[in-house]
Design an enzyme around this catalytic site. Structure first.
Site, short mmCIF file in Angstrom:
data_model
loop_
_atom_site.label_atom_id
_atom_site.label_comp_id
_atom_site.label_asym_id
_atom_site.label_seq_id
_atom_site.Cartn_x
_atom_site.Cartn_y
_atom_site.Cartn_z
N ASP A 1 0.88 -1.17 0.00
CA ASP A 1 0.00 0.00 0.00
C ASP A 1 0.92 1.23 0.00
O ASP A 1 1.85 1.30 0.81
CB ASP A 1 -0.85 -0.04 1.29
N CYS B 1 -9.06 -4.76 10.23
CA CYS B 1 -9.51 -3.76 11.21
C CYS B 1 -11.04 -3.75 11.30
O CYS B 1 -11.61 -3.62 12.39
CB CYS B 1 -8.98 -2.38 10.83
N THR C 1 -3.46 -3.44 7.12
CA THR C 1 -4.43 -4.43 7.64
C THR C 1 -5.87 -3.91 7.52
O THR C 1 -6.68 -4.07 8.43
CB THR C 1 -4.14 -4.71 9.13
N HIS C 2 -6.16 -3.29 6.39
CA HIS C 2 -7.46 -2.61 6.22
C HIS C 2 -8.66 -3.47 6.64
O HIS C 2 -9.40 -3.11 7.55
CB HIS C 2 -7.62 -2.19 4.76
N ASP C 3 -8.84 -4.58 5.97
CA ASP C 3 -10.07 -5.35 6.20
C ASP C 3 -10.08 -6.03 7.57
O ASP C 3 -11.14 -6.17 8.20
CB ASP C 3 -10.25 -6.40 5.09
#
Ligand code: RIB
Ligand code: CA
Length: 308
Positions: A225, A238, A234-236
């Site tokens: 990213d 979170c 760790t977008h998803d």
């Protein structure tokens, strides 16, 4: 322990895969349905990836195939970030599990309507399916506890353009429909995944945990990213972590709008935190240490779910 009934709509996707592993492993999350959406890679591929992951960790949960964005403001997928097959360097063999007959939107409504309690929707990709659910079934919101959305930014920035985050921008009309719906919405913006990133030393530790850790490592090997140069965002995860334990995050109420003013700013989420008429709640801080421990524990627990 009281379990939280959820439907997860997802475009696996490297960070979706880790989020799904966390959801499978979380004792207080009861996955009623998994639905695929186009986004990171082609819908056919996100669906295959979802079937594979659920076959491995939760073989009995139904998987329904969703739809690909029909946005007038098309952008390319994110295969440059997630790899052509969507899971980085991770490879898998034959999939035996099949999608159910109903499509994602029909299946979502079916599960919502037949549940004896309201259900939390977890949105990990473009909101194409969820917007269709809310549009096609006018009473759907009555059965939804809340929608936890990985999407947007709490600072008006972007990752797919300078101003727009991918899940919002890939189907901006769908994102607008969901934002304007009469549902409780909590946004987990990209700043959370940027803040709670795993550095490469931590990824080596995860690799050594077990076969699931090794798979996560292989998936993440080339996942970059542009806002996280020294590790793995760790977008998803979170968003799933918020559902499992909202105390991991601080939130604020805000009035959010999605900018549609021009093709440079389109998809920008602008939050007014002083508004007297807030329409959303948005995460503003994450307890990095506790979040990372939660994810590591999920990886350890997920491995024990295989071939149970
Ligand atoms: O901007 C990050 C989001 O876009 C994540 O959901 C990632 O999987 C991509 O879909
Ligand atoms: Ca995603």
């Amino acid at each position: 322990m009281k379990k939280i009934p959820v439907i997860i709509d997802t475009d696996p996707g490297v960070d979706d895969a880790l989020a799904l592993i966390a959801a499978f492993a979380s004792d207080n999350i009861d996955i009623k349905l998994l639905t695929s959406v186009g986004g990171n890679v082609a819908l056919s591929q996100t669906t295959k990836n979802l079937l594979h992951l659920s076959e491995l960790y939760d073989p009995f949960v139904p998987v329904a195939k969703g739809f690909f964005s029909t946005s007038k403001y098309k952008i390319g997928d994110a295969s440059n970030v997630h790899g052509e097959l969507g899971l980085g360097l991770y490879k898998y063999g034959k999939i035996n599990k099949k999608i159910i007959e109903k499509n994602a939107v029909q299946a979502m409504y079916d599960v919502l309507k037949n549940s004896d309690e309201k259900i939390t929707l977890i949105s990990l990709g473009p909101q194409t399916n969820i917007a269709s659910l809310l549009t096609q079934y006018k009473d759907a919101s009555r059965y939804i506890e809340k929608i936890v959305i990985m999407g947007g930014s709490n600072l008006g920035r972007g990752n797919v353009t300078d101003y727009a985050e991918f899940n919002i921008r890939f189907d901006v009309e769908a994102a607008m429909t969901v934002l304007n719906s009469d549902t409780e919405k909590i946004y987990v913006p990209m700043e959370m995944g940027h803040t709670a990133f795993f550095d490469y030393g931590e990824m080596e530790e995860i690799k050594g945990l077990n076969a699931t850790g090794l798979a996560v490592f292989e998936m993440s090997a080339e996942y970059h990213d542009q806002h996280v140069s020294q590790g793995v965002a760790t977008h998803d995860s979170c968003a799933v972590a918020f559902v499992a334990d909202s105390s991991l995050f601080k939130t604020k109420k805000a009035k959010m709008i999605i900018d549609m003013s021009d093709l440079v700013h389109i998809g920008c989420t602008v939050c007014d935190y002083e508004a007297t008429n807030p329409n959303i709640e948005i995460c503003t801080e994450v307890d990095i240490l506790r979040f990372k421990n939660y994810i590591r524990n999920c990886i350890v627990k997920a491995e024990k779910l295989k071939n149970k």
